[in-house]
Each structure stands twice: as C-alpha cells, then as structure tokens.
Design a protein around this motif. Structure first.
Motif, short mmCIF file in Angstrom:
data_model
loop_
_atom_site.label_atom_id
_atom_site.label_comp_id
_atom_site.label_asym_id
_atom_site.label_seq_id
_atom_site.Cartn_x
_atom_site.Cartn_y
_atom_site.Cartn_z
N ILE A 16 40.37 31.80 -19.74
CA ILE A 16 40.16 31.27 -21.09
C ILE A 16 39.26 32.25 -21.85
N GLY A 18 35.38 34.93 -21.30
CA GLY A 18 34.64 35.96 -20.59
C GLY A 18 34.32 35.62 -19.14
N ARG A 305 38.13 33.04 -28.98
CA ARG A 305 38.31 31.59 -28.95
C ARG A 305 37.81 31.11 -30.31
N LYS A 310 31.60 30.99 -32.48
CA LYS A 310 32.09 32.32 -32.86
C LYS A 310 31.93 32.62 -34.34
N GLY A 333 43.69 34.34 -31.95
CA GLY A 333 42.72 33.35 -31.50
C GLY A 333 43.39 32.03 -31.22
N SER A 334 42.69 31.21 -30.46
CA SER A 334 43.21 29.85 -30.27
C SER A 334 42.01 28.93 -30.14
N GLY A 362 47.12 31.68 -30.53
CA GLY A 362 47.53 31.45 -29.15
C GLY A 362 46.76 32.40 -28.27
N HIS A 363 47.04 32.33 -26.97
CA HIS A 363 46.41 33.27 -26.04
C HIS A 363 47.46 34.30 -25.66
N ASP A 364 47.20 35.57 -25.92
CA ASP A 364 48.22 36.60 -25.69
C ASP A 364 47.54 37.87 -25.19
N GLU A 365 47.59 38.04 -23.87
CA GLU A 365 46.89 39.18 -23.25
C GLU A 365 47.40 40.51 -23.83
N SER A 368 46.31 41.20 -27.32
CA SER A 368 44.88 41.49 -27.41
C SER A 368 44.63 42.98 -27.13
N GLU A 385 25.79 34.30 -28.76
CA GLU A 385 26.74 34.97 -27.86
C GLU A 385 26.02 35.35 -26.56
N GLY A 388 29.16 38.38 -24.41
CA GLY A 388 30.24 38.92 -25.23
C GLY A 388 30.87 40.10 -24.50
N VAL A 390 34.07 41.12 -25.84
CA VAL A 390 34.96 41.69 -26.85
C VAL A 390 34.37 42.99 -27.41
N ILE A 393 34.86 45.76 -24.80
CA ILE A 393 36.25 46.22 -24.73
C ILE A 393 36.55 47.08 -25.97
P1 ADP Z 1 33.99 33.94 -24.54
O1 ADP Z 1 33.83 34.00 -23.07
O2 ADP Z 1 32.91 33.18 -25.24
O3 ADP Z 1 35.34 33.47 -24.97
P2 ADP Z 1 33.78 36.85 -24.45
O4 ADP Z 1 33.65 37.87 -25.52
O5 ADP Z 1 32.74 36.88 -23.38
O6 ADP Z 1 33.87 35.42 -25.14
O7 ADP Z 1 35.20 37.04 -23.71
C1 ADP Z 1 36.40 36.80 -24.35
C2 ADP Z 1 37.52 37.33 -23.49
O8 ADP Z 1 38.70 36.56 -23.75
C3 ADP Z 1 37.88 38.77 -23.80
O9 ADP Z 1 38.45 39.39 -22.67
C4 ADP Z 1 38.96 38.60 -24.90
O10 ADP Z 1 39.81 39.72 -24.95
C5 ADP Z 1 39.68 37.38 -24.39
N1 ADP Z 1 40.32 36.56 -25.42
C6 ADP Z 1 39.74 35.72 -26.31
N2 ADP Z 1 40.66 35.11 -27.07
C7 ADP Z 1 41.86 35.58 -26.67
C8 ADP Z 1 43.22 35.34 -27.09
N3 ADP Z 1 43.49 34.46 -28.05
N4 ADP Z 1 44.22 36.01 -26.47
C9 ADP Z 1 43.93 36.90 -25.47
N5 ADP Z 1 42.68 37.16 -25.03
C10 ADP Z 1 41.66 36.52 -25.62
#
Ligand code: ADP
Length: 488
Positions: A16, A18, A305, A310, A333-334, A362-365, A368, A385, A388, A390, A393
């Motif tokens: 979901i 980090g 998210r 956020k 985002g989702s 949505g969630h889309d690896e 992203s 935060e 974090g 993001v 990365i």
């Molecule tokens: P949190 O754990 O509070 O969501 P972080 O920045 O620590 O925030 O980690 C977020 C992780 O989730 C990152 O790897 C980011 O790329 C991923 N992520 C967040 N939202 C999405 C999404 N909608 N689709 C794909 N990956 C996502």
C-alpha cells in the motif's frame, strides 16, 4: 544474526505504501550484509504472485487458537528477488485474509491479531529460534507482547506512521490467548482517548526490547503533543529504548539503469548525452501514456496515497498553479477515504481532455516508475511525513523533489537556495508552512529555474541523482540495535 520480520506488507507483492518498501529493502540489505532473514506476511487473496519464485506449501497445517477454538492454517514459502517470504493462509471461517484488500475492513483488528498470533505459531511450529523478531506498525504491534511469554527472541518494533494505532477491545486480546483486561492500564496498553480500549501500537512501544521510527526528525516530532497523536507520553517513558533510523531505498529495485518498467534506461554514471536522451524518451512515453501534449514544458508529478497527511489541499492548489506557470501536472494516487476519492474523481473528469493535466486514480506500479523517471519535479507537500520514500525515489530517477519541510522530508531534502548545507549537497526545493503561498514559494522557484536556468537545473538534478540513500548505512544501524538488545 537470524532475523524474522513480521509485517502486513512487503513490496512489491503486497504493497500500500512505504511500509512495504521498508520491509523489502531492509531485509534484502540485511541478507547482503550476511544475516539470515525471513519475512512473514498474510497470504491475502490480492497478493501479486507474479514476482515470486518457487511458491510452494511449506507447512501443510499448523494451528492458532482464537476465541477459545483451534483453527487450522497453512504456510507457503517463496522467494521474491532472493528474499525468503513466508505467507500465512488461514482456514478460519471468517476468511480474515480473503477480503480483496489489505486494509479497510471493519474487523481489521481481529484480522491482524489473528495473523500476529499465527505468525508466532508458525515460528514455534517450525522450531525457528531467531535472535530478533522485528515487527512493524500497529498491525503486528501485539507480537512483542506475545513474545514476552516465549523465551528467546528479542523484539524490535518500528513505527512507520503513528497516525494509525489500532485500538480494540481488551477482549480481542483475550481471543488470542492474552489476558486482555490486565493490559487496560495507562502504563501498559490502555488507549489514551478511549480508556475502555487497548491500543496495539502502544503495546508494541511498551513491550518491544527496542523501538524505532523511520527518521530522526520524526522521532523528535512524535515526542511532542502534536506529532505524538496521544502516544507522546508513552514514547517519552520509553525513550531510553527509542531511536529514529532513517529509511533507505532498495537501490537494486529502484534503479533507473535497469528498471524494466522504463522504456529507456539511464544513470548518472553513463555518458551525459545518453542519459539526457534516454530520460527524454521516458518523458515522452509518460506524456503519451497519460495523454499530455508533447510540448517543452516542465512536468510536475505526484505519486501518493490520497489521505489528509499528504496535504490534499496543497496538491489541488499545485495543479492549478502549475497550469498558471505553464507546466504540466500528472497525478497517480488512490484514496481509502471515499469522500477524497470522489473529490479526485471529479477533478480527473474535469481535466479529462486537458492537454497539460492528467490524473490517474488507482495503484499502478508501472505508471509510478514512468512518473518518477519522466517527470521533472516531484511534489510532496505532506502535513507530516514519517520518512517518505517518494522523494528518495524521485532523487534517484532525476525528478527534483519539492517538499514541505517536515519529518523525513526535512532530513533528506536541502533547499537549493536556502539551505545551510554546501551548494553541492543541495537537492531540491522546500517550504515550511501549509498554505498555498508557502507552496508557491517553492513551486514557482522550481519552474522558474527549469525554464530560465537549464544548466542550473541539470546540475541540481545530477546532485539529486548522486545522493546516497541506499539501505547500507541504515541497515548497519539496525544491526547495531539488534546486537545491543541481544547482548542484554
Ligand atoms: P506512505 O508510506 O505514507 O504511503 P511513502 O512515501 O513512504 O508514503 O511511500 C509510498 C510508496 O508507495 C512509494 O513507493 C510510492 O511509489 C508508492 N505509491 C504511492 N501511491 C501509489 C500509487 N497510487 N501507485 C503506485 N505506487 C504508489
């Protein structure tokens, strides 16, 4: 050392946020440093099995007591990029793990209490004797309490986000064999806001041999009234065994040089022209995949998210401000919160045909990765935060972070104009307050620099790409903690 992580998420198969990246990245680095590591997670019906190798049943049947009855479970084993992962499947008639989602069920507390007890039962039934059992967030916060009754392993509990604490009735602790009401005391697990309830995160803090959180600044913040969300007195009482350890990033998984999701690969070490050319290919692919006009404009990316933490109002403001400043804006985002999801769906529909704004909900690896590798700047305007990932990365993929200076964002991003650090160590844009003007003060400077000082922009991007936030140092810090508690 022999270490077992018990967690609700592990990247990339059950993720979901980090937490999943941390369990994955820390475990793999510990293995690289010569330790024995296993991860135990639930076998949700929504686990993405595709990255796994050699998935097989490991234990045909083992048992967990719940509400006075004995239920049968099965354990599966697989490797995920060399990391041994054990999955618990339960035959409990309430199908705790088959809900089509990881969180967000009314009985989440029961689901994760059951999983925590079953993880302990798996360890016992396998005869494993780890040096350290490392648990994460409220979902596995009860494990240190369960472990205090077993001799042997020491426990570490990591707070990834103190916002979610897992309150439940004391009787729910009784259902997994603890004497629930006995824990209803202020110095044990009694919740600060509802005194009839117990608080599972508090249990993790009180009973673990050592407690960490995911950045030094957040460790500071959670000892205060605002940041502690009611657990600040508990943390202060346990501060001799509490520390902030900055998260790292798995540099093998998050590597633009080898990333299979990118249409072209690039790295800082490569030939400069080649890097620029290949990154431009990724940018073009991002525009194509999201339907943005192929014009020479800076792309501001958001991957998040969509929860209040956020900075929802700042994300929306940034969308309009980016258009005003002549940029393009992409959001992936989702939201688990229906009102916020609906709000962003409306926004997505409003901009559906816009050539400079697109939202994907949505969630889309894969997408992203395209946004990290193809955008010019990544916006993280969080109200708080813990660490974090993001921004880490984004740095690695050459997207310049624009962040609010809080928690781990403050520990990792140095403002290019206003930092006290040497110029060569600056890597992004920061702002302090939570209003639109504060955000503008950073976003405007970033877009101005992109447009009018391309050579400065390129240097900033390269400085970001050369930062080292790999797990190596942080994993060594964890090993130090493990060794200290084992020596006691
Ligand atoms: P949190 O754990 O509070 O969501 P972080 O920045 O620590 O925030 O980690 C977020 C992780 O989730 C990152 O790897 C980011 O790329 C991923 N992520 C967040 N939202 C999405 C999404 N909608 N689709 C794909 N990956 C996502």
């Amino acid at each position: 050392m022999d270490i077992i992580h018990i967690a609700a998420e592990v990247a990339p198969i059950a993720k979901i946020g980090g937490l999943a990246d941390v369990v994955f990245g820390l475990s793999r680095e510990l293995i690289r440093q010569g330790h024995q590591v296993k991860v135990i997670i639930p076998k949700y019906d929504c686990v993405d099995l595709s990255p796994l190798h050699d998935l097989e049943v490991d234990v045909e049947e083992f048992f967990t007591d719940f509400e006075g009855e004995r239920y049968s479970n099965k354990a599966w084993r697989a490797t995920c990029m060399d990391l041994p992962v054990y999955f618990i499947e339960t035959m409990h008639p309430r199908a705790f793990l088959d809900r089509g989602k990881i969180y967000g069920c009314e009985d989440d507390a029961d689901r994760f209490l059951y999983f925590s007890a079953a993880a302990r039962d798996l360890i016992v039934s396998k005869g494993w004797s780890p040096d350290v059992v490392h648990t994460h967030d409220w979902q596995t916060g009860v494990v240190p309490t369960l472990y205090k009754e077993l001799d042997g392993a020491k426990t570490v509990f990591t707070i990834h986000n103190i916002e979610y604490q897992g309150q439940c009735q004391p009787e729910q602790l009784t259902s997994i064999g603890l004497e629930g009401p006995q824990y209803l005391k202020p110095d044990l697990m009694q919740d600060h806001s509802d005194r009839a309830k117990v608080n599972l995160m508090k249990g993790g803090i009180v009973y673990a041999d050592f407690v960490t959180t995911v950045s030094p600044s957040y460790a500071e913040e959670v000892t205060g009234w605002l940041g502690g969300r009611g657990l600040d007195p508990t943390i202060m009482m346990n501060r001799q065994k509490f520390r902030g350890v900055l998260n790292g990033l798995d540099y093998e998984f998050w590597n633009p040089q080898t990333d299979p999701y990118l249409p072209a690969n690039f790295s800082l070490s490569g030939d400069h022209e080649h890097t620029l050319k290949n990154r431009a290919i990724v940018t073009k692919a991002l525009r194509e995949s999201m339907g943005l006009a192929d014009e020479d404009r800076p792309i501001v990316g958001v991957v998040t998210r969509l929860v209040p933490q956020k900075g929802i109002h700042l994300i929306k403001h940034a969308l309009y401000r980016t258009i005003e400043l002549g940029g393009q804006f992409v959001l992936l985002g989702s939201s688990p919160i229906p009102e916020i999801q609906a709000e962003f769906e409306a926004l997505r529909d409003q901009f559906q045909d816009h050539s400079h704004v697109q939202l994907e909900l949505g969630h889309d690896e894969e997408l992203s990765h395209l946004i990290f590798g193809g955008s010019d700047m990544m916006l993280i305007p969080s109200l708080f935060e813990p660490c974090g990932l993001v921004q880490l990365i984004a740095l690695r993929y050459g997207s310049v972070p624009i962040v609010r200076r809080t928690g781990g964002l403050a520990d990792t991003i140095e403002d290019v104009n206003y930092s006290e650090k040497p110029i060569s160590e600056r890597n992004g844009y920061t702002f302090d307050h939570t209003d639109a003007n504060a955000l503008n003060s950073a976003l405007d400077r970033a877009i101005h620099c992109w447009k009018h000082h391309p050579e400065v922009w390129l240097r900033l991007r390269e400085q970001g790409m050369s930062c080292d936030f790999s797990w190596e140092r942080s994993a060594r810090e964890y090993v130090g903690i493990y060794e200290d508690i084992c020596a006691k």
